[in-house]
Write an enzyme that holds these catalytic residues in place. Structure first.
Site, PDB file in Angstrom:
ATOM      1  N   GLY A  50       0.708  -1.106  -0.328  1.00 35.88           N
ATOM      2  CA  GLY A  50       0.191   0.003  -0.086  1.00 35.88           C
ATOM      3  C   GLY A  50       0.962   1.265  -0.818  1.00 35.88           C
ATOM      4  O   GLY A  50       1.797   1.132   0.378  1.00 35.88           O
ATOM      5  N   GLN A  55       2.725   9.686   1.260  1.00 39.74           N
ATOM      6  CA  GLN A  55       4.704   9.458   1.130  1.00 39.74           C
ATOM      7  C   GLN A  55       5.106   8.907  -0.087  1.00 39.74           C
ATOM      8  O   GLN A  55       6.575   9.605   0.461  1.00 39.74           O
ATOM      9  CB  GLN A  55       3.578   8.289   1.563  1.00 39.74           C
ATOM     10  N   CYS A  99       5.648  -0.601   7.496  1.00 32.95           N
ATOM     11  CA  CYS A  99       5.475   0.697   6.515  1.00 32.95           C
ATOM     12  C   CYS A  99       6.382   1.379   5.994  1.00 32.95           C
ATOM     13  O   CYS A  99       7.274   1.403   6.366  1.00 32.95           O
ATOM     14  CB  CYS A  99       4.325   2.116   7.255  1.00 32.95           C
ATOM     15  N   LEU A 100       6.224   1.430   4.895  1.00 39.06           N
ATOM     16  CA  LEU A 100       8.108   2.052   4.221  1.00 39.06           C
ATOM     17  C   LEU A 100       7.984   3.020   4.155  1.00 39.06           C
ATOM     18  O   LEU A 100       9.325   3.830   3.984  1.00 39.06           O
ATOM     19  CB  LEU A 100       6.870   2.182   2.232  1.00 39.06           C
ATOM     20  N   HIS A 141      -4.861   1.240   6.988  1.00 40.46           N
ATOM     21  CA  HIS A 141      -3.368   1.717   7.330  1.00 40.46           C
ATOM     22  C   HIS A 141      -3.329   2.686   6.551  1.00 40.46           C
ATOM     23  O   HIS A 141      -2.892   3.460   7.019  1.00 40.46           O
ATOM     24  CB  HIS A 141      -2.600   0.732   7.594  1.00 40.46           C
ATOM     25  N   GLU A 142      -3.799   2.873   4.915  1.00 41.44           N
ATOM     26  CA  GLU A 142      -3.730   3.356   4.546  1.00 41.44           C
ATOM     27  C   GLU A 142      -4.548   4.728   4.662  1.00 41.44           C
ATOM     28  O   GLU A 142      -4.089   6.265   4.218  1.00 41.44           O
ATOM     29  CB  GLU A 142      -4.291   3.287   3.543  1.00 41.44           C
ATOM     30  N   HIS A 145      -3.106   7.323   7.726  1.00 46.19           N
ATOM     31  CA  HIS A 145      -2.067   7.773   6.601  1.00 46.19           C
ATOM     32  C   HIS A 145      -2.676   8.740   5.174  1.00 46.19           C
ATOM     33  O   HIS A 145      -2.043   9.986   5.797  1.00 46.19           O
ATOM     34  CB  HIS A 145      -1.083   7.269   5.188  1.00 46.19           C
TER      35      HIS A 145
HETATM   36 ZN    ZN Z   1       2.524   2.892   6.005  1.00 43.47          ZN
END
Ligand code: ZN
Length: 174
Positions: A50, A55, A99-100, A141-142, A145
């Site tokens: 995701g 991000q 998470c990236l 999660h997204e 964000h």
């Molecule tokens: Zn993330």
């Protein structure tokens, strides 16, 4: 496309800001297609499942996700503009997340077992997706964000070596 991480204070400040709704009519179709494709590439290069627009430095309410289907195991790609969780249900289930934007950290996060995600595709056509298991976790999660919330805010314990491979490989089945 560069992925912002909390290792950089300026990046972290940006990741902590709420994104703004996307006015699709302000963009050319080709522009949106290119954006989706660039984000998909950045996500898969980084081996993520995701990726939210903030991000990669865009203050916009938009994300992409690529998650294995719980039944067939086939990977399904999603790109959703102006997403909201409009329904949530079931129990709170803990899955390990990473998470990236928080490289090298993992933690279990309790999230709703089932959610309905509402938004639109890039043409403005309404999209309503009923998700459960891994996909429900990814959507939550997204959406977090896009509201400036990171998974580290919701986990009791952070660790540096993943304990399970669940979120990477996917586990929507029961
Ligand atoms: Zn993330």
């Amino acid at each position: 496309m560069r992925i912002l991480t909390v290792a950089d204070k300026k990046d972290e400040k940006f990741l902590r800001q709420k994104t703004k709704p996307v006015n699709l009519s302000a963009f050319a179709k080709a522009e949106l297609r290119a954006l989706i494709s660039d984000m998909r590439t950045a996500m898969s290069k980084a081996e993520g499942i995701g990726l939210s627009a903030n991000q990669v430095g865009l203050p916009s309410k938009f994300f992409v996700a690529e998650v294995p289907d719980s039944k067939k195991g086939a990977v399904k790609f999603y790109s959703i503009f102006n997403p909201e969780i409009t329904k949530q249900g079931g129990e709170l289930v803990e899955l390990e997340e990473g998470c990236l934007s928080v490289p090298g950290k993992y933690g279990k996060v309790p999230r709703y077992e089932r959610v309905t995600l509402s938004g639109t595709d890039q043409t403005g056509k309404p999209a309503k997706i009923k998700a459960w298991g891994l996909l429900a976790h990814v959507f939550q999660h997204e959406v977090d964000h896009l509201n400036g919330i990171l998974f580290v805010d919701k986990t009791k314990e952070l660790y540096e070596v993943p304990k399970t491979e669940r979120l990477k490989k996917g586990d929507g089945s029961k």
